[in-house]
Design a protein around this motif. Structure first.
Motif, PDB file in Angstrom:
ATOM      1  N   GLN A 166       0.824  -1.204   0.000  1.00  0.00           N
ATOM      2  CA  GLN A 166       0.000   0.000   0.000  1.00  0.00           C
ATOM      3  C   GLN A 166       0.863   1.261   0.000  1.00  0.00           C
ATOM      4  O   GLN A 166       0.519   2.265  -0.631  1.00  0.00           O
ATOM      5  CB  GLN A 166      -0.931  -0.017   1.219  1.00  0.00           C
ATOM      6  N   THR A 167       2.019   1.204   0.705  1.00  0.00           N
ATOM      7  CA  THR A 167       2.931   2.353   0.687  1.00  0.00           C
ATOM      8  C   THR A 167       3.510   2.548  -0.707  1.00  0.00           C
ATOM      9  O   THR A 167       3.612   3.677  -1.197  1.00  0.00           O
ATOM     10  CB  THR A 167       4.070   2.156   1.703  1.00  0.00           C
ATOM     11  N   LEU A 168       3.881   1.460  -1.363  1.00  0.00           N
ATOM     12  CA  LEU A 168       4.397   1.557  -2.724  1.00  0.00           C
ATOM     13  C   LEU A 168       3.322   2.087  -3.673  1.00  0.00           C
ATOM     14  O   LEU A 168       3.620   2.840  -4.614  1.00  0.00           O
ATOM     15  CB  LEU A 168       4.898   0.194  -3.198  1.00  0.00           C
ATOM     16  N   ALA A 169       2.061   1.707  -3.426  1.00  0.00           N
ATOM     17  CA  ALA A 169       0.967   2.207  -4.261  1.00  0.00           C
ATOM     18  C   ALA A 169       0.815   3.723  -4.094  1.00  0.00           C
ATOM     19  O   ALA A 169       0.514   4.433  -5.069  1.00  0.00           O
ATOM     20  CB  ALA A 169      -0.331   1.493  -3.892  1.00  0.00           C
ATOM     21  N   ARG A 170       1.012   4.222  -2.871  1.00  0.00           N
ATOM     22  CA  ARG A 170       0.947   5.665  -2.653  1.00  0.00           C
ATOM     23  C   ARG A 170       2.086   6.378  -3.391  1.00  0.00           C
ATOM     24  O   ARG A 170       1.917   7.499  -3.870  1.00  0.00           O
ATOM     25  CB  ARG A 170       1.001   5.977  -1.151  1.00  0.00           C
ATOM     26  N   MET A 171       3.244   5.709  -3.486  1.00  0.00           N
ATOM     27  CA  MET A 171       4.342   6.281  -4.258  1.00  0.00           C
ATOM     28  C   MET A 171       3.983   6.351  -5.743  1.00  0.00           C
ATOM     29  O   MET A 171       4.294   7.335  -6.429  1.00  0.00           O
ATOM     30  CB  MET A 171       5.615   5.445  -4.065  1.00  0.00           C
ATOM     31  N   GLN A 172       3.309   5.317  -6.224  1.00  0.00           N
ATOM     32  CA  GLN A 172       2.871   5.314  -7.618  1.00  0.00           C
ATOM     33  C   GLN A 172       1.852   6.416  -7.886  1.00  0.00           C
ATOM     34  O   GLN A 172       1.789   6.952  -8.989  1.00  0.00           O
ATOM     35  CB  GLN A 172       2.276   3.947  -7.972  1.00  0.00           C
ATOM     36  N   ALA A 173       1.063   6.760  -6.868  1.00  0.00           N
ATOM     37  CA  ALA A 173       0.080   7.836  -7.037  1.00  0.00           C
ATOM     38  C   ALA A 173       0.780   9.185  -7.187  1.00  0.00           C
ATOM     39  O   ALA A 173       0.266  10.077  -7.867  1.00  0.00           O
ATOM     40  CB  ALA A 173      -0.879   7.858  -5.849  1.00  0.00           C
ATOM     41  N   VAL A 174       1.943   9.335  -6.568  1.00  0.00           N
ATOM     42  CA  VAL A 174       2.711  10.574  -6.696  1.00  0.00           C
ATOM     43  C   VAL A 174       3.476  10.606  -8.018  1.00  0.00           C
ATOM     44  O   VAL A 174       3.518  11.634  -8.698  1.00  0.00           O
ATOM     45  CB  VAL A 174       3.685  10.732  -5.511  1.00  0.00           C
ATOM     46  N   ASP A 175       4.078   9.480  -8.368  1.00  0.00           N
ATOM     47  CA  ASP A 175       4.844   9.373  -9.618  1.00  0.00           C
ATOM     48  C   ASP A 175       4.307   8.184 -10.405  1.00  0.00           C
ATOM     49  O   ASP A 175       4.570   7.028 -10.065  1.00  0.00           O
ATOM     50  CB  ASP A 175       6.331   9.186  -9.308  1.00  0.00           C
ATOM     51  N   ARG A 176       3.566   8.445 -11.452  1.00  0.00           N
ATOM     52  CA  ARG A 176       2.959   7.375 -12.234  1.00  0.00           C
ATOM     53  C   ARG A 176       3.986   6.494 -12.926  1.00  0.00           C
ATOM     54  O   ARG A 176       3.672   5.377 -13.349  1.00  0.00           O
ATOM     55  CB  ARG A 176       2.011   7.975 -13.272  1.00  0.00           C
ATOM     56  N   ASN A 177       5.229   6.976 -13.070  1.00  0.00           N
ATOM     57  CA  ASN A 177       6.279   6.175 -13.712  1.00  0.00           C
ATOM     58  C   ASN A 177       6.978   5.223 -12.739  1.00  0.00           C
ATOM     59  O   ASN A 177       7.774   4.389 -13.161  1.00  0.00           O
ATOM     60  CB  ASN A 177       7.328   7.103 -14.343  1.00  0.00           C
ATOM     61  N   PHE A 178       6.673   5.357 -11.451  1.00  0.00           N
ATOM     62  CA  PHE A 178       7.308   4.480 -10.472  1.00  0.00           C
ATOM     63  C   PHE A 178       6.721   3.078 -10.571  1.00  0.00           C
ATOM     64  O   PHE A 178       5.506   2.885 -10.572  1.00  0.00           O
ATOM     65  CB  PHE A 178       7.111   5.018  -9.058  1.00  0.00           C
ATOM     66  N   ASP A 179       7.610   2.094 -10.665  1.00  0.00           N
ATOM     67  CA  ASP A 179       7.199   0.689 -10.754  1.00  0.00           C
ATOM     68  C   ASP A 179       8.054  -0.114  -9.781  1.00  0.00           C
ATOM     69  O   ASP A 179       9.284  -0.100  -9.889  1.00  0.00           O
ATOM     70  CB  ASP A 179       7.379   0.161 -12.172  1.00  0.00           C
ATOM     71  N   PRO A 180       7.466  -0.796  -8.793  1.00  0.00           N
ATOM     72  CA  PRO A 180       8.253  -1.511  -7.794  1.00  0.00           C
ATOM     73  C   PRO A 180       9.212  -2.543  -8.383  1.00  0.00           C
ATOM     74  O   PRO A 180      10.369  -2.645  -7.956  1.00  0.00           O
ATOM     75  CB  PRO A 180       7.179  -2.181  -6.922  1.00  0.00           C
ATOM     76  N   ALA A 181       8.752  -3.312  -9.371  1.00  0.00           N
ATOM     77  CA  ALA A 181       9.633  -4.312  -9.975  1.00  0.00           C
ATOM     78  C   ALA A 181      10.784  -3.641 -10.715  1.00  0.00           C
ATOM     79  O   ALA A 181      11.943  -4.087 -10.647  1.00  0.00           O
ATOM     80  CB  ALA A 181       8.834  -5.201 -10.921  1.00  0.00           C
ATOM     81  N   GLY A 182      10.475  -2.557 -11.425  1.00  0.00           N
ATOM     82  CA  GLY A 182      11.529  -1.821 -12.113  1.00  0.00           C
ATOM     83  C   GLY A 182      12.499  -1.188 -11.136  1.00  0.00           C
ATOM     84  O   GLY A 182      13.702  -1.104 -11.392  1.00  0.00           O
ATOM     85  N   PHE A 183      11.987  -0.722  -9.994  1.00  0.00           N
ATOM     86  CA  PHE A 183      12.848  -0.156  -8.964  1.00  0.00           C
ATOM     87  C   PHE A 183      13.851  -1.191  -8.476  1.00  0.00           C
ATOM     88  O   PHE A 183      15.047  -0.904  -8.318  1.00  0.00           O
ATOM     89  CB  PHE A 183      12.018   0.360  -7.790  1.00  0.00           C
ATOM     90  N   LEU A 184      13.397  -2.407  -8.185  1.00  0.00           N
ATOM     91  CA  LEU A 184      14.299  -3.445  -7.698  1.00  0.00           C
ATOM     92  C   LEU A 184      15.364  -3.793  -8.729  1.00  0.00           C
ATOM     93  O   LEU A 184      16.517  -4.062  -8.386  1.00  0.00           O
ATOM     94  CB  LEU A 184      13.511  -4.700  -7.305  1.00  0.00           C
ATOM     95  N   ASP A 185      14.979  -3.779  -9.997  1.00  0.00           N
ATOM     96  CA  ASP A 185      15.958  -4.035 -11.056  1.00  0.00           C
ATOM     97  C   ASP A 185      17.053  -2.965 -11.021  1.00  0.00           C
ATOM     98  O   ASP A 185      18.248  -3.271 -11.070  1.00  0.00           O
ATOM     99  CB  ASP A 185      15.258  -4.036 -12.414  1.00  0.00           C
ATOM    100  N   GLY A 186      16.643  -1.711 -10.921  1.00  0.00           N
ATOM    101  CA  GLY A 186      17.620  -0.636 -10.870  1.00  0.00           C
ATOM    102  C   GLY A 186      18.423  -0.643  -9.581  1.00  0.00           C
ATOM    103  O   GLY A 186      19.613  -0.307  -9.566  1.00  0.00           O
ATOM    104  N   ALA A 187      17.801  -1.018  -8.460  1.00  0.00           N
ATOM    105  CA  ALA A 187      18.506  -1.071  -7.181  1.00  0.00           C
ATOM    106  C   ALA A 187      19.622  -2.108  -7.224  1.00  0.00           C
ATOM    107  O   ALA A 187      20.709  -1.892  -6.683  1.00  0.00           O
ATOM    108  CB  ALA A 187      17.527  -1.388  -6.055  1.00  0.00           C
ATOM    109  N   GLU A 188      19.357  -3.227  -7.879  1.00  0.00           N
ATOM    110  CA  GLU A 188      20.395  -4.261  -7.986  1.00  0.00           C
ATOM    111  C   GLU A 188      21.562  -3.784  -8.844  1.00  0.00           C
ATOM    112  O   GLU A 188      22.729  -4.060  -8.552  1.00  0.00           O
ATOM    113  CB  GLU A 188      19.781  -5.535  -8.569  1.00  0.00           C
ATOM    114  N   LYS A 189      21.267  -3.013  -9.896  1.00  0.00           N
ATOM    115  CA  LYS A 189      22.337  -2.438 -10.717  1.00  0.00           C
ATOM    116  C   LYS A 189      23.136  -1.420  -9.910  1.00  0.00           C
ATOM    117  O   LYS A 189      24.372  -1.366  -9.990  1.00  0.00           O
ATOM    118  CB  LYS A 189      21.737  -1.777 -11.956  1.00  0.00           C
TER     119      LYS A 189
END
Length: 221
Positions: free
Chosen positions: A77-100
């Motif tokens: 639900q917290t991640l969903a609130r982040m998506q409401a602020v930034d529509r381009n935010f994607d949790p799976a994509g974030f983890l991919d970038g975090a690993e890089k």
């Protein structure tokens, strides 16, 4: 010449020891080969490549299991609130970038690449890294860090204050990590592959145009 005790060498040794301990708290600790089963589940949603850092990293040596929280969970639900602020935010994509980012930061510290680290770290974290690199250079030591695999990447904590987002990611990695002296002899660490667990917290203002997340805190799990 006098036979006084070399106080300057003692002070330098104390400073170097302090920086090594501080950096160890940032880069994590070894936990040995006894890796317990981890409850990682592959993400069920799309795995779009969301930009977290500017740059590229080498692909993982093996499969990386990324755990995205369930939408109904508190984290989800917290991640969903982040998506409401930034529509381009994607949790799976974030983890991919975090690993890089994880790979780039570990490699950047080993090579002493301050320019790359400056773009990836928050101010306090960069200061700690810079101090450790400076102490290592003064001692004539060389850091050897090689990530063999990152078996697990998962979201552990998430917080949104206004438009400022913090996400803590758990990294389970298999690494070779050691420090060598000028003669090439090991000072700390080992050349054996060792499991290391880290908890890194990334920060970003979701209202800003800059899509980069920066490492602002880290600890050993």
């Amino acid at each position: 010449m006098g036979g006084g005790f070399p106080i300057d060498l003692v002070l330098f040794g104390m400073i170097a020891a302090f920086l090594v301990l501080r950096l160890r708290s940032i880069l994590g600790r070894r936990t040995g080969y006894e890796r317990p089963p981890q409850p990682y589940q592959p993400p069920t949603g799309p795995t779009a490549q969301g930009p977290v850092i500017n740059g590229h990293a080498e692909p993982a040596a093996g499969a990386v299991h990324r755990a995205v929280p369930e939408p109904v969970s508190a984290l989800g639900q917290t991640l969903a609130r982040m998506q409401a602020v930034d529509r381009n935010f994607d949790p799976a994509g974030f983890l991919d970038g975090a690993e890089k980012a994880f790979r780039l930061i570990v490699g950047g510290f080993a090579s002493g690449d301050r320019a790359s680290l400056r773009n990836l770290l928050g101010d306090d974290t960069y200061h700690a890294f810079d101090q450790a690199i400076t102490a290592r250079e003064a001692a004539g030591h060389q850091q050897v860090s090689e990530i063999r695999a990152v078996p697990g990447v998962s979201v552990e904590e998430a917080e949104l204050n206004g438009t400022i987002a913090h996400i803590t990611v758990k990294f389970v990695s298999d690494q070779i990590s050691l420090t060598r002296d000028q003669a090439g002899n090991p000072v700390t660490g080992t050349d054996a592959v060792t499991e290391i667990t880290d908890l890194w917290t990334f920060e970003r203002d979701l209202s800003a145009r800059d899509p980069s997340w920066r490492l602002v805190a880290a600890r050993s799990a």
